[in-house]
Design an enzyme around this catalytic site. Structure first.
Site, PDB file in Angstrom:
ATOM      1  N   HIS A   1      33.655   6.256 -22.351  1.00 21.16           N
ATOM      2  CA  HIS A   1      33.052   7.591 -22.412  1.00 21.16           C
ATOM      3  C   HIS A   1      33.818   8.465 -23.395  1.00 21.16           C
ATOM      4  O   HIS A   1      35.028   8.636 -23.273  1.00 21.16           O
ATOM      5  CB  HIS A   1      33.065   8.240 -21.025  1.00 21.16           C
ATOM      6  CG  HIS A   1      32.007   9.275 -20.830  1.00 21.16           C
ATOM      7  ND1 HIS A   1      31.916  10.403 -21.611  1.00 21.16           N
ATOM      8  CD2 HIS A   1      30.977   9.346 -19.944  1.00 21.16           C
ATOM      9  CE1 HIS A   1      30.886  11.138 -21.216  1.00 21.16           C
ATOM     10  NE2 HIS A   1      30.298  10.514 -20.206  1.00 21.16           N
TER      11      HIS A   1
ATOM     12  N   HIS B   1      24.325 -15.260 -26.311  1.00 19.27           N
ATOM     13  CA  HIS B   1      23.181 -14.405 -26.609  1.00 19.27           C
ATOM     14  C   HIS B   1      23.624 -12.945 -26.612  1.00 19.27           C
ATOM     15  O   HIS B   1      24.530 -12.556 -25.864  1.00 19.27           O
ATOM     16  CB  HIS B   1      22.068 -14.607 -25.567  1.00 19.27           C
ATOM     17  CG  HIS B   1      21.691 -16.040 -25.362  1.00 19.27           C
ATOM     18  ND1 HIS B   1      20.882 -16.735 -26.234  1.00 19.27           N
ATOM     19  CD2 HIS B   1      22.043 -16.910 -24.377  1.00 19.27           C
ATOM     20  CE1 HIS B   1      20.730 -17.964 -25.790  1.00 19.27           C
ATOM     21  NE2 HIS B   1      21.422 -18.112 -24.675  1.00 19.27           N
TER      22      HIS B   1
ATOM     23  N   HIS C   1      20.678  -2.867 -26.842  1.00 20.10           N
ATOM     24  CA  HIS C   1      19.755  -1.794 -26.490  1.00 20.10           C
ATOM     25  C   HIS C   1      18.813  -1.508 -27.660  1.00 20.10           C
ATOM     26  O   HIS C   1      19.267  -1.193 -28.765  1.00 20.10           O
ATOM     27  CB  HIS C   1      20.520  -0.531 -26.127  1.00 20.10           C
ATOM     28  CG  HIS C   1      19.665   0.698 -26.034  1.00 20.10           C
ATOM     29  ND1 HIS C   1      18.594   0.787 -25.181  1.00 20.10           N
ATOM     30  CD2 HIS C   1      19.720   1.878 -26.712  1.00 20.10           C
ATOM     31  CE1 HIS C   1      18.019   1.980 -25.329  1.00 20.10           C
ATOM     32  NE2 HIS C   1      18.686   2.651 -26.242  1.00 20.10           N
TER      33      HIS C   1
ATOM     34  N   CYS D   1      20.395   6.571 -22.188  1.00 14.93           N
ATOM     35  CA  CYS D   1      19.896   5.206 -22.379  1.00 14.93           C
ATOM     36  C   CYS D   1      20.824   4.150 -21.799  1.00 14.93           C
ATOM     37  O   CYS D   1      20.409   3.006 -21.591  1.00 14.93           O
ATOM     38  CB  CYS D   1      19.685   4.929 -23.865  1.00 14.93           C
ATOM     39  SG  CYS D   1      18.424   5.976 -24.630  1.00 14.93           S
TER      40      CYS D   1
ATOM     41  N   HIS E   1       9.772  -3.387 -31.210  1.00 13.42           N
ATOM     42  CA  HIS E   1       8.452  -3.470 -31.835  1.00 13.42           C
ATOM     43  C   HIS E   1       7.343  -3.430 -30.795  1.00 13.42           C
ATOM     44  O   HIS E   1       6.341  -2.731 -30.967  1.00 13.42           O
ATOM     45  CB  HIS E   1       8.368  -4.761 -32.653  1.00 13.42           C
ATOM     46  CG  HIS E   1       7.090  -4.916 -33.418  1.00 13.42           C
ATOM     47  ND1 HIS E   1       5.971  -5.531 -32.891  1.00 13.42           N
ATOM     48  CD2 HIS E   1       6.747  -4.534 -34.676  1.00 13.42           C
ATOM     49  CE1 HIS E   1       5.002  -5.522 -33.799  1.00 13.42           C
ATOM     50  NE2 HIS E   1       5.437  -4.931 -34.880  1.00 13.42           N
TER      51      HIS E   1
ATOM     52  N   ASN F   1      11.504   2.290 -27.639  1.00 13.86           N
ATOM     53  CA  ASN F   1      12.737   2.632 -26.939  1.00 13.86           C
ATOM     54  C   ASN F   1      12.361   3.165 -25.556  1.00 13.86           C
ATOM     55  O   ASN F   1      11.884   4.297 -25.425  1.00 13.86           O
ATOM     56  CB  ASN F   1      13.511   3.692 -27.724  1.00 13.86           C
ATOM     57  CG  ASN F   1      14.831   4.065 -27.071  1.00 13.86           C
ATOM     58  OD1 ASN F   1      15.104   3.694 -25.933  1.00 13.86           O
ATOM     59  ND2 ASN F   1      15.653   4.819 -27.785  1.00 13.86           N
TER      60      ASN F   1
END
Length: 461
Positions: free
Chosen positions: A247, A334, A338, A168, A367, A371
């Site tokens: 990582h 802002h 994710h 992702c 919503h 995802n």
């Protein structure tokens, strides 16, 4: 005397030369986003409550225990009634998806967003110097980058990169790659395509840790156009200020928490373990250690240092404590989080002490679109733009997590007021909705009845 003056002036000239070179290099290292286009599937691909139940009940490997698990997961997922599913799943062919199905799914998303991107910006495909595509679960031969080059007849000298298995958080990996390439290739155009192959990787087994992906992941993606040509800065919408990648693949626990595997019966799926939350927290904390000095003003760092010293129980300046005291709004306007799930959004919000206003874009993207893996960040950005929140000079912190386990965060500066409707234009006026209660609660609450414990469901809906 002349020799002495010459020897004295040489270091001065050398220093002046180094400064000029550094300034010129800095001027050529900008990374500007000119535009982005998110994918919106046709209306017949929507997954509402009833269609979701039909899809679940087609899996004859599930029993009442698994149905209850899915019921609780869907109710608490944060997904609404208008997310989009893969064409093969909507058609009931998740058990027999083919290579052609996978290629068609990618072509629809990639070509739809690229066609709109080229039309919107007026940039020709032949002008593109760098092309990066990230799709974690599908890597055909020829590659997806080759497919794009063939479709748009791009130049022979284009630099192409096909990223797979990055999860992702892959979109910011691709942006980081572009940023580094811009240091070598001057006055260039770069395209990044971020999406995921969902249809062929729909899980058909009954392992709970692998069923989660079916509840959360949906079809979507985004194409973006970047440049490092300062002459085009006036056309850009965002400027990349910094990007930090972390990582944790060296940790076995973190490595195993998000992984594509086969279950005991040989069904391929994506496993999400309970260690995911811990891995995300560790990666996020490590990332913030490097990101905070680049984002927050000195006055906020000094304020935090003083407050931390005053804490009776604070033995060190570990970032677990930093999350409690640092005011990220001192350097960020802002927060683009994710939309991986409600738990992800809640966790980041709690860690950074964000308000519901700050979390609203991520919640609404989850919503409305679910995802969408690596493409998810740009649906969140699109919500902010459609709500006319983004003003010139504002700073946006993008936060992403991905398998590996990794956390990639970056900061953008808004270069002009943004108010485009983008992929949200047809529904933005109805967001945020008054309530996020999932219809599953009312329609299928009977599934939790303990009197049904001995029953195996065989329903046709």
């Amino acid at each position: 005397m002349d020799l002495f003056m010459t020897m004295c002036l040489l270091p001065v000239f050398y220093a002046f030369f180094c400064i000029c070179r550094s300034v010129l290099q800095w001027r050529n290292q900008g990374c500007y986003m000119l535009a982005y286009e998110c994918y919106k599937a046709p209306e017949d691909r929507k997954i509402d409550t009833d269609s979701s139940v039909r899809i679940i009940l087609r899996n004859k490997n599930l029993g009442l225990e698994e149905y209850r698990f899915l019921f609780k997961t869907i109710v608490s997922s944060g997904l609404g009634e208008e997310t989009y599913g893969p064409r093969t799943v909507i058609a009931g062919r998740e058990d027999c998806s083919t290579l052609a199905d996978a290629q068609l799914e990618m072509n629809e998303i990639i070509f739809d967003t690229l066609d709109k991107l080229f039309a919107r910006t007026g940039v020709s495909p032949s002008e593109i110097d760098i092309l990066v595509v990230n799709v974690s679960l599908f890597s055909p031969i020829p590659s997806l980058t080759s497919c794009i080059i063939n479709r748009y007849k791009m130049r022979e000298d284009i630099k192409v990169f096909n990223l797979s298995g990055m999860g992702c958080s892959a979109s910011l990996v691709a942006v980081d790659l572009v940023q580094h390439l811009f240091k070598t290739y001057k006055e260039s155009f770069a395209i990044v395509v971020s999406t995921e192959s969902m249809g062929p990787h729909w899980y058909k087994g009954k392992e709970k840790s692998m069923l989660l992906s079916n509840c959360l992941f949906r079809a979507g993606g985004c194409s973006m156009l970047f440049t490092n040509n300062r002459a085009l800065k006036h056309r850009a919408i965002l400027s990349l200020k910094c990007l930090v990648r972390t990582h944790f693949g060296s940790s076995d626990e973190a490595y195993e928490c998000c992984k594509q595997i086969e279950d005991e019966r040989g069904f391929l799926g994506f496993r999400l373990t309970k260690s995911l939350t811990k891995a995300a927290a560790q990666a996020f904390t490590a990332n913030l250690r490097m990101l905070v000095p680049k984002v927050l003003p000195v006055r906020e760092l000094l304020r935090h240092f003083i407050v931390a010293l005053q804490q009776a129980k604070a033995d060190s300046l570990e970032l677990d404590a930093v999350g409690s005291y640092l005011d990220f709004k001192a350097g960020v306007d802002h927060f683009c989080i994710h939309p991986g799930g409600r738990a992800v959004i809640d966790g980041v919000g709690k860690g950074l002490r964000l308000s519901e206003y700050d979390l609203e874009p991520a919640r609404m993207a989850l919503h409305r679109f679910g995802n969408t893996s690596a493409g998810g960040l740009w649906y969140v950005l699109g919500y902010m733009e459609a709500k006319k929140r983004l003003k010139k000079g504002d700073r946006i912190l993008m936060i992403s997590f991905g398998a590996g386990f990794k956390c990639n965060n970056c900061v953008w500066e808004v270069l002009r007021d943004l108010d485009g409707g983008n992929v949200w234009k047809d529904c933005i006026d109805s967001y945020p909705p008054k309530a996020l209660v999932n219809p599953f609660v009312e329609k299928y609450s009977w599934i939790n009845d303990e009197d049904l414990s001995f029953v195996r469901l065989e329903l046709d809906i």
